[in-house]
Design a protein around this motif. Structure first.
Motif, mmCIF file in Angstrom:
data_model
loop_
_atom_site.group_PDB
_atom_site.id
_atom_site.type_symbol
_atom_site.label_atom_id
_atom_site.label_comp_id
_atom_site.label_asym_id
_atom_site.label_seq_id
_atom_site.Cartn_x
_atom_site.Cartn_y
_atom_site.Cartn_z
ATOM 1 N N ALA A 194 0.949 -1.283 0.032
ATOM 2 C CA ALA A 194 -0.031 -0.009 0.071
ATOM 3 C C ALA A 194 1.017 1.421 0.025
ATOM 4 C CB ALA A 194 -0.980 -0.085 1.064
ATOM 5 N N LYS A 209 7.589 2.818 5.279
ATOM 6 C CA LYS A 209 6.215 2.880 5.813
ATOM 7 C C LYS A 209 5.391 1.663 5.700
ATOM 8 C CE LYS A 209 3.422 5.856 3.843
ATOM 9 N NZ LYS A 209 2.560 7.000 3.268
ATOM 10 N N ALA B 190 -2.501 0.680 10.040
ATOM 11 C CA ALA B 190 -1.489 0.846 9.547
ATOM 12 C C ALA B 190 -1.434 0.720 7.992
ATOM 13 C CB ALA B 190 -0.524 -0.031 10.093
ATOM 14 N N THR B 193 -3.471 3.608 6.318
ATOM 15 C CA THR B 193 -2.854 4.849 6.380
ATOM 16 C C THR B 193 -1.465 4.667 5.592
ATOM 17 O OG1 THR B 193 -1.819 4.300 8.698
ATOM 18 C CG2 THR B 193 -3.874 5.703 8.361
ATOM 19 N N ALA B 194 -1.141 3.621 5.363
ATOM 20 C CA ALA B 194 0.145 3.325 4.465
ATOM 21 C C ALA B 194 0.101 3.876 3.031
ATOM 22 C CB ALA B 194 0.670 1.741 4.516
ATOM 23 N N ASP B 195 -1.261 3.985 2.539
ATOM 24 C CA ASP B 195 -1.470 4.565 1.286
ATOM 25 C C ASP B 195 -1.213 6.007 1.304
ATOM 26 O OD1 ASP B 195 -2.539 5.531 -0.984
ATOM 27 O OD2 ASP B 195 -4.474 4.457 -0.730
#
Lengths: 356, 356
Positions: A194, A209, B190, B193-195
């Motif tokens: 992602a 990340k 996670a 929000t990794a995008d």
């Protein structure tokens, strides 16, 4: 060699830090994989412990696990333990894709990085077989054992080379990756990829990340609900839940674990299945039925992705298998060498199996 | 009203599609939250089923769950069922953050989107209490029940307003979010929000890559290992494992479920804990001991994030509680209304509890 059980020691998330250069390479030449690709100049990184005896009868193969390196297997090797280098010649082959053996991160173009070909568990075992036979001239092993994907390779050894493998001890792993396990890994993969920094595998710097997200996804699976309920991470030296998530889990995946390597091994894992062994035609159940090795199968009681039921199912279909469940709250990491009780349980079982 | 158990029907991942406008709003005015922020002009969206009787004694509160909307609760409401609108006045309040009640997605600046304040389970129950007392003039409820985070709100009702709540039936949820559950949600968060498209919450379009990643992480947790082993998703109309991951799971989180809303409710979930009720000082165990409601607590046998052990622990510490485990392989989604057997189990238990 670690040798001594690490009672009281705060385990590092990745075991003892070792030099990346304390191992040897077996040159595989042009390695044609099950999927059809040929990795030219492929290499198998391995390390051995102990001495091969004269009749070459004391060799044990102990493959690595998902993202593991040979030094991260050493907790189960030592004087007085089942895997005693005074007595046995222990070969730890590094899995293809783990960054030491041929991997996305160390293969030159054109098969580098995101173009690294798909490698099966059977491919891994085939190259290990070449190391054992061509390089060491060994015709029969004393034992194959391993944790997690190492257990998968253990089963595969019994399936691919039955005449060479009289005894196996797979722990916290399976002969075929279950659908739920595949789904768990889909979550891990989705979290890692992602991150836009992953760039379809053509990153210039690690997608940290995504690696950290992957670590947090993994955290819920690696240890059991009860492990967290009891806050066992405090016994490991972590000072809070968040400290465990960052200090252990994020640290684990940031420790020289390349994103493409992790995805390559993840594919290997998701596609693990002894019934897809080259030359074999039949179902998973039929494949299990062909395994005649004396097998001591050790799932962990609260393993969330290799649950004991799945291994009970396998053991029922094997000719000479015993199920021995590792009790306790450590879940999958019961087989990770961080809890002395679990290590002693596995070690005692291996001693018993070797003595038979 | 669905009313009829959906035997043989292929369930949509999000239940019957309903209009977003078939509900009412209770104006909360300036809502000061437990954390200190004030949401000005806050609204509570709700829907009722049935008629309030003259002495206002037949009301049931049935809160929504993580990302759920009132229409996704309707599978447990219907003629002949425990929650029968012919007999009871069933109030389904939408959780703050779910996109209908005040949420990141519908709050005007400056408390909009990534600035939406932190909302606790106790905050949710406090506004529901206002709806019930101020708007409907109800002094005592017949029952509070709910699934998952709805179960958390159910416990909170018994803790916050003991005099109003004679009976509770929390299913597949807990009075305090366990550490393992927090970790599972860390993985979900996670992945979302990794995008990079998430942009710290200031996205202009939904971060769909992150939402899909979140869905894949969730997929391993929502149903049990055995559910996947048995391929029960095929009974649901999904044609392969991947079809289930895309068709059910990705479809679920892409169905009007805003990323900031999901993260707001995730915070509420992670911080669920009846011992942090305003005015109460004491441990989780002490908080449980104060609950005197007649409680029928129904975890699902193979729920991976609300395991039955945790609920057994709670029930042991409550004055009038019974543990009744929902058997089977559906895991957390045993309480999701998609499996008739589980629905009948819950419905029968609710009938029994209401009849006491």
């Amino acid at each position: 060699m670690t040798g001594i059980l690490c009672r009281g020691r705060i385990p590092s998330p990745t075991g003892e830090r070792r030099s990346m250069n304390d191992h040897e390479f077996f040159e595989l030449g042009d390695l044609t994989l099950q999927g059809g690709a040929t990795l030219r100049g492929a290499k198998l990184a391995y390390k051995t412990y102990g001495t091969l005896n004269e009749d070459r009868s004391n060799a044990i193969v102990y493959p690595t696990w998902y993202s593991g390196r040979h030094w991260e297997n050493e907790w189960l090797i030592g004087a007085g333990m089942a895997l005693d280098p005074e007595r046995y010649f222990i070969i730890v082959p590094n899995m293809l894709g783990n960054g030491l053996s041929s991997s996305p991160s160390n293969t030159p173009p054109p098969y580098d990085r995101a173009r690294f070909p798909r490698v099966t568990v059977a491919d891994n075992v085939a190259v290990q077989h070449r190391l054992v036979t061509e390089h060491f001239g060994i015709e029969r092993l004393a034992l194959v054992t391993g944790w997690s994907m190492g257990a998968g390779q253990t089963y595969q050894w019994a399936m691919s080379y039955p005449e060479m493998v009289p005894k196996i001890a797979p722990f916290c792993g399976s002969a075929k990756t279950s659908e739920h396990n595949i789904v768990f890994l889909e979550g891990v993969k989705a979290a890692l990829t992602a991150d836009d920094a992953y760039r379809g595998g053509w990153y210039t710097e690690q997608p940290t990340k995504g690696l950290r997200a992957m670590a947090r996804v993994y955290a819920g699976w690696g240890f059991s609900q009860a492990f967290y309920w009891d806050r066992v991470y405090r016994q490991m030296g972590y000072t809070s839940l968040e400290d465990f998530l960052v200090g252990f889990w994020e640290g684990f995946f940031l420790d020289n674990r390349d994103a493409n390597n992790l995805l390559a091994m993840l594919w290997t894992w998701q596609n693990g299945d002894i019934s897809r062994t080259p030359g074999f035609e039949g179902s998973y159940e039929e494949a299990l039925a062909t395994i005649e090795a004396d097998a001591l199968v050790m799932p962990a009681e609260k393993d969330l992705y290799f649950p004991p039921e799945d291994e009970a199912y396998a053991v029922e279909r094997m000719a000479n298998a015993e199920l021995r469940v590792i009790p306790g709250v450590w879940g999958h990491f019961a087989g990770g060498g961080m809890n002395d009780e679990d290590t002693q349980f596995i070690d005692a079982a291996l001693k018993e199996l070797l003595a038979r």
